[in-house]
Design a protein around this motif. Structure first.
Motif, PDB file in Angstrom:
ATOM      1  N   GLU B  51       0.837  -1.215   0.000  1.00 31.11           N
ATOM      2  CA  GLU B  51       0.000   0.000   0.000  1.00 31.11           C
ATOM      3  C   GLU B  51       0.862   1.251   0.000  1.00 31.11           C
ATOM      4  O   GLU B  51       0.548   2.240  -0.664  1.00 31.11           O
ATOM      5  CB  GLU B  51      -0.917   0.014   1.225  1.00 31.11           C
ATOM      6  CG  GLU B  51      -2.199  -0.771   1.041  1.00 31.11           C
ATOM      7  CD  GLU B  51      -3.118  -0.190  -0.042  1.00 31.11           C
ATOM      8  OE1 GLU B  51      -3.628   0.917   0.146  1.00 31.11           O
ATOM      9  OE2 GLU B  51      -3.276  -0.863  -1.098  1.00 31.11           O
ATOM     10  N   GLU B  55       0.762   4.013  -2.770  1.00 37.12           N
ATOM     11  CA  GLU B  55       0.450   5.421  -2.480  1.00 37.12           C
ATOM     12  C   GLU B  55       1.557   6.350  -2.965  1.00 37.12           C
ATOM     13  O   GLU B  55       1.291   7.454  -3.445  1.00 37.12           O
ATOM     14  CB  GLU B  55       0.222   5.637  -0.982  1.00 37.12           C
ATOM     15  CG  GLU B  55      -1.187   5.392  -0.502  1.00 37.12           C
ATOM     16  CD  GLU B  55      -2.286   6.060  -1.330  1.00 37.12           C
ATOM     17  OE1 GLU B  55      -2.093   7.205  -1.817  1.00 37.12           O
ATOM     18  OE2 GLU B  55      -3.353   5.432  -1.524  1.00 37.12           O
ATOM     19  N   ARG B  58       0.999   6.734  -6.498  1.00 36.94           N
ATOM     20  CA  ARG B  58      -0.146   7.617  -6.741  1.00 36.94           C
ATOM     21  C   ARG B  58       0.229   9.091  -6.527  1.00 36.94           C
ATOM     22  O   ARG B  58      -0.230   9.977  -7.246  1.00 36.94           O
ATOM     23  CB  ARG B  58      -1.292   7.259  -5.791  1.00 36.94           C
ATOM     24  CG  ARG B  58      -2.225   6.222  -6.386  1.00 36.94           C
ATOM     25  CD  ARG B  58      -3.339   5.914  -5.427  1.00 36.94           C
ATOM     26  NE  ARG B  58      -4.593   6.551  -5.820  1.00 36.94           N
ATOM     27  CZ  ARG B  58      -5.767   6.302  -5.225  1.00 36.94           C
ATOM     28  NH1 ARG B  58      -5.830   5.452  -4.219  1.00 36.94           N
ATOM     29  NH2 ARG B  58      -6.861   6.914  -5.620  1.00 36.94           N
ATOM     30  N   ARG B  79      -3.073  13.762  -1.292  1.00 39.89           N
ATOM     31  CA  ARG B  79      -2.310  12.539  -1.614  1.00 39.89           C
ATOM     32  C   ARG B  79      -1.021  12.479  -0.782  1.00 39.89           C
ATOM     33  O   ARG B  79      -0.586  11.415  -0.356  1.00 39.89           O
ATOM     34  CB  ARG B  79      -1.979  12.493  -3.109  1.00 39.89           C
ATOM     35  CG  ARG B  79      -3.222  12.389  -3.977  1.00 39.89           C
ATOM     36  CD  ARG B  79      -3.372  11.035  -4.634  1.00 39.89           C
ATOM     37  NE  ARG B  79      -3.753   9.969  -3.734  1.00 39.89           N
ATOM     38  CZ  ARG B  79      -5.017   9.647  -3.455  1.00 39.89           C
ATOM     39  NH1 ARG B  79      -6.027  10.327  -3.999  1.00 39.89           N
ATOM     40  NH2 ARG B  79      -5.282   8.667  -2.639  1.00 39.89           N
ATOM     41  N   VAL B  82      -2.050  11.300   2.567  1.00 38.27           N
ATOM     42  CA  VAL B  82      -2.321   9.859   2.567  1.00 38.27           C
ATOM     43  C   VAL B  82      -0.999   9.076   2.571  1.00 38.27           C
ATOM     44  O   VAL B  82      -0.821   8.127   3.335  1.00 38.27           O
ATOM     45  CB  VAL B  82      -3.185   9.457   1.348  1.00 38.27           C
ATOM     46  CG1 VAL B  82      -3.294   7.937   1.251  1.00 38.27           C
ATOM     47  CG2 VAL B  82      -4.561  10.087   1.443  1.00 38.27           C
ATOM     48  N   TRP B  84       1.776  10.163   3.687  1.00 35.51           N
ATOM     49  CA  TRP B  84       2.312  10.372   5.035  1.00 35.51           C
ATOM     50  C   TRP B  84       1.759   9.317   6.000  1.00 35.51           C
ATOM     51  O   TRP B  84       2.484   8.682   6.751  1.00 35.51           O
ATOM     52  CB  TRP B  84       1.897  11.779   5.515  1.00 35.51           C
ATOM     53  CG  TRP B  84       2.474  12.189   6.844  1.00 35.51           C
ATOM     54  CD1 TRP B  84       2.162  11.643   8.055  1.00 35.51           C
ATOM     55  CD2 TRP B  84       3.446  13.200   7.090  1.00 35.51           C
ATOM     56  NE1 TRP B  84       2.865  12.246   9.047  1.00 35.51           N
ATOM     57  CE2 TRP B  84       3.663  13.215   8.472  1.00 35.51           C
ATOM     58  CE3 TRP B  84       4.147  14.112   6.253  1.00 35.51           C
ATOM     59  CZ2 TRP B  84       4.554  14.121   9.064  1.00 35.51           C
ATOM     60  CZ3 TRP B  84       5.017  15.001   6.883  1.00 35.51           C
ATOM     61  CH2 TRP B  84       5.230  14.991   8.261  1.00 35.51           C
ATOM     62  N   SER B  85       0.461   9.117   5.951  1.00 36.59           N
ATOM     63  CA  SER B  85      -0.151   8.158   6.888  1.00 36.59           C
ATOM     64  C   SER B  85       0.310   6.729   6.586  1.00 36.59           C
ATOM     65  O   SER B  85       0.486   5.922   7.490  1.00 36.59           O
ATOM     66  CB  SER B  85      -1.673   8.253   6.841  1.00 36.59           C
ATOM     67  OG  SER B  85      -2.170   7.703   5.627  1.00 36.59           O
ATOM     68  N   ARG B  86       0.514   6.424   5.277  1.00 34.74           N
ATOM     69  CA  ARG B  86       0.982   5.071   4.943  1.00 34.74           C
ATOM     70  C   ARG B  86       2.409   4.845   5.457  1.00 34.74           C
ATOM     71  O   ARG B  86       2.766   3.743   5.879  1.00 34.74           O
ATOM     72  CB  ARG B  86       0.952   4.802   3.436  1.00 34.74           C
ATOM     73  CG  ARG B  86      -0.381   4.838   2.709  1.00 34.74           C
ATOM     74  CD  ARG B  86      -1.546   4.171   3.343  1.00 34.74           C
ATOM     75  NE  ARG B  86      -1.334   2.834   3.875  1.00 34.74           N
ATOM     76  CZ  ARG B  86      -2.321   2.109   4.409  1.00 34.74           C
ATOM     77  NH1 ARG B  86      -3.570   2.600   4.471  1.00 34.74           N
ATOM     78  NH2 ARG B  86      -2.081   0.927   4.890  1.00 34.74           N
ATOM     79  N   VAL B  89       2.139   4.010   8.989  1.00 40.72           N
ATOM     80  CA  VAL B  89       1.671   2.626   9.200  1.00 40.72           C
ATOM     81  C   VAL B  89       2.830   1.647   9.077  1.00 40.72           C
ATOM     82  O   VAL B  89       3.002   0.742   9.909  1.00 40.72           O
ATOM     83  CB  VAL B  89       0.535   2.288   8.197  1.00 40.72           C
ATOM     84  CG1 VAL B  89       0.282   0.795   8.170  1.00 40.72           C
ATOM     85  CG2 VAL B  89      -0.726   3.046   8.550  1.00 40.72           C
TER      86      VAL B  89
END
Lengths: 170, 604
Positions: B51, B55, B58, B79, B82, B84-86, B89
């Motif tokens: 993911e 990302e 993307r 984006r 997003v 950043w959050s991945r 994780v």
């Protein structure tokens, strides 16, 4: 979650529910700010061609609650604030058993509609007093309030979708 | 554990085994659960990393769209967030141990911190900045992806599985439990084996003690019988000798009582000795060719008077034509017949006692003897036990009769030893029939048999021989001399082994009667030296007949081993003495050693 806390939340929810229920009867206003949540599918009340669109102000007007809870994705107790899922569903006059929640990255999960009331599911927007940015799993994180012990069993990890932007009622 | 009964112990063991079984099933389920968790955990990890890569791609696309004007700044910012959050994780997965992933990941964290400032800054983003952002991200994506591919191949799968399993503690607990149960079961088995071996050892010790006690009892009986036989020798033989003299009627009656009492005492001693041999498993069957008719007639003649006195009929029923000669132990066959006939006459009050004998060549080849009576019979429940020594039934049956009580046990032991059987057919009040079967071989009659029989039947042969009597006991020498002195025998006497050797060095004799137990040079040593001396002088030694009360089978075997040609048990019966002397002297000139009856160990 302690008994007194649960009671407090229920009283709080009841107090905030009244205006929410009243507003649900009326048609939705048109969002003025950035749209954070789109609700589509089997709903009775809409404010756009696609369905219902919510900005932050509209969501704040719903049954806004604050809970302290644990999640499997965070360390220690966290304070979340946001409208209850139940109040959002009421606001759009949702009719269905299943809702499909989709995130910014197109990840999506199915959530039974009964969870909304059965587990006091929250559409959290603030975390520890701060508005959640996308990078912090914002703008909306579906949160199931749980005790530390309950969180360790990972019962609703699959449903706790973050960066939520769309809900479709089936 | 010892205090528990074996039933409780086995119940305990079964419970342990069940517990072990349940633990193993539970352990298996846990292992499967762990396996599921590991698989799930690995797939989640894989998904999170892929993911992140996705990302990042993307975001690169969003930057391209921004350059071409298809995307606004807000889209790029979303984006970026997003992505950043991945990154967060994947960072939470703790890849520090695997630099191939940790290094590009750290680079990404540094990259996002740098571009966060510019992307969300006050000044709008220039195209040059967008291009720089894209160019700086591209190698990080490539590095992360190749690191990921390298780490997540099959070689590292086990490490991943280990790192991601979360219930190791539970598994370990179950394994300890299984190991503990196994240890308990092993301990139980070890205890069982230990106690079993203790029990075996104790049992063996008890058995050894019982064997020792039995052996010493047998030795005692043998000794006592020896002590009794020696004086009995004197009594019986002197009585026999006395009866050859003119006596008054009263004296003759007294002598008859002495002879009867002596015979009874001797046969009792012989029975006791037989039984002790049976119990010690030292029974020896001697094989020779014999005419069964003689023994049967003798039994009839022996008990005919007693039967007539009681008003009984005693019949001997024989098939038409003569019985064949048989190969076997004549003495033991006679003993069996005598025991049964004597019992039948003893217990029958009225009616008849019949002895039937025939040789069967068809259905059950062998010698058959049936002895039936019209006595009280034996109840079915007692039949099996009448053959047991010292059984109560025997006591009861013989109460009031002058019996020894060992006749039937000895009979059965004798039949067993001759590989035959003795069976009983009886009902209370209906009389009894004892059926003896002996698998003896028939023998064609030869001339030598005929001659031997003729010789022994004549009764008072004129031997015309020189005999040396060697015995330290003057009475014994006297008895032997008296037994021989009417048969044309030249008697020499020696009171010791040494004396015998001295005499034999000067005088030739035809046969030597040798006592065994003598002070100084005993009979065995004297025999050995005699045979050696004669061999040195290149002469054939005279045949040596052992005359002794020590006639246990192994002793007899020992005497024959050192060169004695025959052994006679004291007290010696006159016919046997004469027969033996004539037998050893008639064949001594032909083949030495053939005369001595062949001996064989009885089975059991």
């Amino acid at each position: 979650m302690s008994q007194s806390r649960r009671l407090f939340l229920q009283v709080l929810a009841l107090g905030l529910l009244l205006p929410a229920v009243m507003s649900a009867a009326s048609p939705l206003p048109t969002p003025t700010g950035q749209v954070l949540l789109h609700v589509t599918g089997n709903i009775a009340i809409t404010n756009s061609e696609q369905g219902a669109a919510f900005d932050r102000a509209m969501l704040q007007d719903l049954d806004w609650v604050e809970v302290e809870t644990y999640t499997a994705f965070t360390e220690g107790p966290q304070r979340f604030a946001g409208p209850t899922l139940a109040s959002v569903l009421a606001a759009v006059g949702a009719q269905g058993d299943i809702l499909r929640a989709t995130a910014i990255n197109d990840y999506s999960v199915q959530i039974p509609v009964v969870h909304a009331s059965a587990h006091d599911v929250l559409l959290a927007m603030d975390m520890n007093g701060r508005q959640m940015r996308v990078r912090d799993k914002g703008p909306i994180w579906v949160v199931y309030p749980m005790t530390q012990l309950e969180a360790e069993a990972h019962p609703f990890d699959g449903q706790m979708i973050w960066q939520l932007t769309q809900i479709r009622i089936d | 554990m010892l205090a528990l009964t074996s039933f409780k112990r086995s119940l305990l063991a079964i419970c342990l085994c069940l517990a072990l079984l349940i633990s193993m099933v539970a352990h298996r389920a846990s292992l499967r659960e762990v396996e599921h968790q590991v698989v799930f955990s690995i797939s989640v990890t894989m998904w999170k990393v892929s993911e992140l890569v996705f990302e990042a791609q993307r975001f690169t696309t969003a930057l391209a769209d921004r350059l071409s004007g298809q995307a606004g700044l807000a889209d790029v910012q979303t984006r970026f967030d997003v992505l950043w959050s991945r990154i967060d994780v994947v960072e939470a997965l703790e890849f520090q141990e695997t630099p191939l992933i940790a290094d590009p990941l750290n680079d990404m964290i540094a990259w996002r911190a740098r571009w966060d400032v510019e992307l969300f800054g006050d000044t709008p983003l220039t195209d040059a900045q967008v291009i720089a952002m894209r160019q700086s991200l591209a190698p990080l994506i490539v590095a992360l992806r190749s690191g990921w591919v390298a780490e997540f191949d099959t070689a590292h799968f086990g490490t991943w599985a280990q790192a991601t399993s979360t219930t190791q503690a539970g598994i370990a607990r179950q394994e300890w439990m299984i190991a503990g149960l196994l240890a308990l079961i092993i301990a139980y088995l070890a205890a069982e084996v230990y106690f079993a071996s203790v029990a075996t050892r104790r049992e063996r010790a008890l058995r050894d003690a019982a064997d020792r006690a039995n052996r010493s009892k047998s030795d005692f009986i043998a000794n006592v019988s020896h002590e009794i036989r020696t004086p009995l020798n004197g009594i019986i033989n002197m009585a026999a000798h006395l009866s050859d003299h003119p006596l008054s009627r009263e004296q003759r009656d007294c002598l008859a009582v002495i002879e009867d009492a002596g015979d009874l005492l001797l046969s009792t001693i012989n029975d006791v000795l037989d039984l002790s041999k049976i119990e010690a498993g030292q029974f020896v069957i001697e094989t020779s060719v014999f005419d069964p008719m003689r023994g049967l007639r003798l039994a009839r003649d022996l008990y005919r008077d007693a039967a007539r006195d009681k008003g009984l009929i005693l019949d001997l029923e024989l098939p038409q034509g003569p019985l064949p000669k048989l190969e076997g132990d004549e003495r033991r066959v006679r003993q069996v017949v005598h025991n049964l006939v004597s019992n039948a006459v003893k217990f029958t009050k009225t009616g008849r006692v019949a002895i039937r004998a025939w040789y069967d060549t068809d259905t059950q080849p062998g010698f058959h003897i049936h002895i039936s009576d019209t006595g009280p019979g034996i109840p079915a429940e007692a039949q099996a036990r009448v053959f047991e020594p010292f059984a109560q039934e025997v006591d009861r049956l013989q109460r009031g009769t002058s019996g020894k009580g060992l006749g039937l046990p000895i009979t059965r032991a004798l039949c067993d030893a001759m590989r035959g059987t003795v069976a009983l057919d009886s009902m209370a009040g209906q009389g009894s029939r004892f059926m003896i079967f002996l698998p003896l071989n028939r023998v064609e009659v030869t001339l030598s048999d005929r001659r031997a029989r003729t010789a022994s039947d004549t009764g008072a042969p004129h031997l015309g021989l020189r005999v040396l009597i060697t015995d330290d006991n003057a009475t014994n020498r006297f008895v032997l001399r008296k037994l021989l002195d009417k048969h044309g025998v030249e008697i020499h006497e020696a009171a010791s082994g040494r004396e015998a050797l001295e005499l034999l060095a000067e005088t030739r004799v035809d046969v030597v009667l040798m006592d065994i137990q003598m002070p100084g040079l005993d009979g065995m040593e004297a025999t050995v030296r005699l045979i050696e001396a004669e061999a040195l002088a290149a002469r054939t030694p005279p045949p040596v007949i052992g005359v002794t009360a020590n006639v246990l089978p192994e002793q007899v075997a020992q005497y024959k081993d050192i060169g004695m040609v025959a052994v006679l048990a004291k007290p010696v019966a006159k016919p046997l003495l004469l027969n033996t002397i004539s037998a050893v002297t008639s064949t001594a000139t032909a083949t030495r050693g053939d005369v001595a009856p062949q001996t064989q160990r009885a089975a059991g």
